[in-house]
Scaffold this active site. Structure first.
Site, short mmCIF file in Angstrom:
data_model
loop_
_atom_site.label_atom_id
_atom_site.label_comp_id
_atom_site.label_asym_id
_atom_site.label_seq_id
_atom_site.Cartn_x
_atom_site.Cartn_y
_atom_site.Cartn_z
N GLU A 8 2.59 17.18 2.23
CA GLU A 8 1.30 17.01 2.89
C GLU A 8 1.40 15.79 3.79
O GLU A 8 1.89 14.74 3.37
CB GLU A 8 0.19 16.75 1.87
N ASP B 210 -11.48 8.81 0.96
CA ASP B 210 -10.26 8.10 0.60
C ASP B 210 -10.53 6.69 0.12
O ASP B 210 -11.43 6.01 0.60
CB ASP B 210 -9.30 8.05 1.80
#
Lengths: 406, 278
Positions: B50, B61
């Site tokens: 990824e 995040d």
């Protein structure tokens, strides 16, 4: 005229939260079930007469509504044109229009059984309103505020702490309102089970833009009635400042289907539109951030740019999605005022009317100073005086003494 | 149509083991080092890669991946350069699946159709877009499927049985189960709870289920891999990368090796796990 114009400007959003191409629900999966729950809880509350009765009670006796519609006689004389009225939202409990929305959302949160409330704040006005109602209803309150704003809006930080809220200074990104919203969303994703996110403006994922607008529409609803009483007719123009745009939407929305009324939103032009500013419509384009599609300041790669405004409450690189739609349909005209123009208006209003406005509505006053002289004396202009300037006194005092640049 | 992702999971099933999925941010700490890093990943034991597409406002995040994105942006990374990096990777490796992960705005601004065409040509296999729930499938998910890219959805602890069918409807490649309600870099859930959640998702889909968030050590990777079709590690790799930059945040001679070494030990953890009964 655009042939695709709607029959009414007041029916949005659609069931998926869209105003034209704007709005929507661009959030992480973790939040999506809660957002659907909130949509349902709000629809239930809206349909419940008891909810409205209870809210009206608090609006009257706790917030102090209706706020007056005041004829600004000396400003009118000074500018020599339109007859200028102030919608006195700065007289509300907590000192701004923000409390109208927070009251509604906290009542929805209570119906949902949520005990932990989070909020983002720029100038601190939304944070103070949230801290106030959390104190009133005995709820835990955490306010995310950019570290830059914590510094320039100290009086509001102290107020929030006195009211029992925890103020978290946000150190990421540009350390202003955008970053406070990022960190509030991160908190929400983490504590989704017990937490209600009380968003302060007409932005974020559906149903927030609609819900906040509905709670703020009391401003325009009262204005219609009060202007009828004062002048026997509706106003000819409306003007309000715009960061996310909740005070403006609250004033504008009940008038959107009166086509003869000119409507002006005023964005923050900061140092000027060719330099650092916070005018998303004047200097941005449609993109996706914080749960909705709307006009945003960004670069060619889709990276969000730092906004700048002397006013912490307008220092945001986006705008509520319904404003983006009202801009594209042409129903509302979006102007902008610089830091310097806002400072001049701040001082003029203090001296002429004995009202120290917040720096945010000082941007609207700055455009009143341009527009009013060009209108005839029977033109009725309403400006939303959305907040009082007590919080800005130390900052403006410093600037005027030449110790700090805006 | 079989994609590289489908082929990889078929091969892993034949071997009787789970996938080790790695995450790094494109362009962190600079475009050249970043390409060297992703080229080193398959040799070190990564089965699926990824790559984060840097964004200024990554609302899901934690601090490590936020900082990685900002390092990349500061080094001049753009979506266009991320796609160029994928092409660079595909010059040497035509089998390892590569998934782009990030937020919608840079893609929206690039232009959805142009992005999908360029991503497909570059050799991208799938997309994970954090802020596109099924309610917004018309934006990118459906066009991506038409373009032959897998659209990998996140399922979370709040995705209940009532909602799972909607989440899974247009998902392909694999399902990414986020083991906690929280942001990247948070502590993970214990492997028993994760096992139950994976079993719940598997009652609704035949797709492989990979689990991420909170996996930092070979032991944790092994525990997760016993209960899922794959374990995803991101923040721990990004932290290892950062720990091997110089004081100005620039790559050092040891940066790539340090990350590759950690990938090797985590991969060992995954490979030592017994594949749970299907």
């Amino acid at each position: 005229m655009n042939p695709n114009l709607p029959n009414s400007f007041r029916t949005g959003p659609d069931e998926r939260g869209h105003f034209g191409i704007f709005g929507g629900r661009f959030v992480a999966e973790t939040l999506m079930p809660l957002i659907l729950d909130l949509e349902k809880a709000y629809a239930d509350a809206k349909a419940d007469p008891e909810f409205q009765i209870e809210m009206n009670g608090y609006l009257k006796d706790y917030v102090g509504r209706p706020s007056p519609l005041y004829f600004a006689e000396r400003l009118t004389e000074h500018l020599g044109g339109a007859k200028i009225y102030f919608k006195r939202e700065e007289l509300n409990h907590t000192g701004s229009h923000k409390v109208n929305n927070v009251l509604g959302q906290i009542m929805v949160a209570r119906r949902m059984g949520k005990k932990r409330i989070i909020a983002e704040t720029g100038a601190g006005q939304h944070g103070v309103a949230t801290a106030t109602l959390c104190a009133r209803f005995g709820l835990e309150c955490i306010v995310y505020m950019g570290a830059v704003d914590v510094e320039r809006q100290q009086p509001n930080v102290i107020r929030m702490e006195m009211l029992g809220a925890r103020v978290v200074p946000v150190q990421s990104g540009s350390r202003t309102l955008k970053d406070a919203m990022n960190d509030a969303l991160r908190d929400w994703v983490t504590n989704v089970h017990n937490t209600f996110y009380c968003i302060g403006t007409v932005a974020g994922p559906h149903p927030y833009p609609m819900m906040v607008r509905d709670f703020q529409s009391i401003i325009g609803i009262e204005t219609r009635k009060q202007m009828q009483e004062a002048e026997g007719r509706l106003p000819d123009s409306l003007i309000a400042c715009i960061g996310g745009g909740s005070n403006a939407m609250g004033l504008f929305h009940p008038f959107l289907d009166d086509p003869s009324i000119e409507i002006f939103g005023v964005e923050a032009a900061g140092h000027g539109l060719t330099q650092l500013h916070a005018a998303s419509i004047a200097g941005g384009r449609p993109g996706v951030l914080h749960g909705n599609r709307t006009y945003l300041l960004m670069d060619d790669d889709g990276q969000i740019q730092d906004a700048h405004s002397i006013s912490a409450g307008l220092d945001y690189p986006g705008i509520g999605p319904e404003h983006s739609w009202l801009h594209e349909t042409g129903r509302v005209t979006y102007l902008s005022a610089t830091d310097e123009e806002a400072l001049a208006a701040f001082q003029l209003l203090s001296r002429l009317e004995g009202i120290i406005p917040a720096l945010e509505p000082a941007h609207a006053i700055a455009k009143v100073m341009e527009l009013a002289p060009k209108r005839p004396s029977d033109h009725l202009m309403v400006v939303n005086l959305s907040g009082r300037g007590d919080k800005d006194v130390p900052q403006v005092g410093d600037i005027l003494k030449g110790r700090k640049k805006p | 149509m079989t994609t590289r992702i489908d082929a990889t999971f078929a091969e892993l099933a034949r071997q009787g083991r789970s996938a080790f999925v790695t995450f790094l941010m494109a362009g962190d700490p600079d475009p050249k080092t970043s390409l060297d890093l992703i080229k080193a990943l398959p040799k070190a034991g990564a089965d699926i890669i990824e790559i984060g597409m840097p964004f200024t406002d990554p609302m899901a995040d934690g601090p490590s991946i936020q900082a990685a994105g900002l390092r990349a942006l500061k080094a001049g990374m753009t979506l266009k350069k991320t796609l160029a990096m994928v092409r660079g990777f595909r010059n040497d490796d035509t089998t390892t699946p590569l998934v782009l992960m990030g937020y919608y705005n840079p893609i929206y601004i690039y232009g959805v159709d142009r992005f999908l065409a360029d991503a497909k040509t570059a050799g991208v296999d799938g997309l994970i877009i954090v802020d596109l729930p099924p309610e917004e499938d018309g934006e990118l998910c459906l066009p991506a499927m038409k373009a032959g890219l897998n659209f990998i959805r996140l399922a979370t602890p709040t995705t209940d049985d009532k909602r799972l069918p909607a989440v899974l409807a247009n998902t392909s490649g694999f399902v990414y189960y986020v083991s906690i309600t929280g942001i990247t870099g948070s502590a993970g859930a214990d492997s028993t709870a994760v096992g139950e959640a994976v079993a719940r998702i598997k009652r609704h889909t035949k797709l492989p289920v990979c689990v991420g968030f909170g996996i930092r050590t070979p032991d944790a990777a092994r525990a997760i891999a016993q209960n899922a079709n794959g374990a995803v590690v991101g923040t721990a790799l990004v932290d290892a990368l950062k720990a091997n930059l110089d004081a100005e945040g620039r790559a050092t001679a040891g940066t790539v090796t340090a990350v590759a070494d950690l990938v090797s030990s985590l991969a060992e953890g995954v490979r030592s796990a017994r594949q749970a009964a299907e």
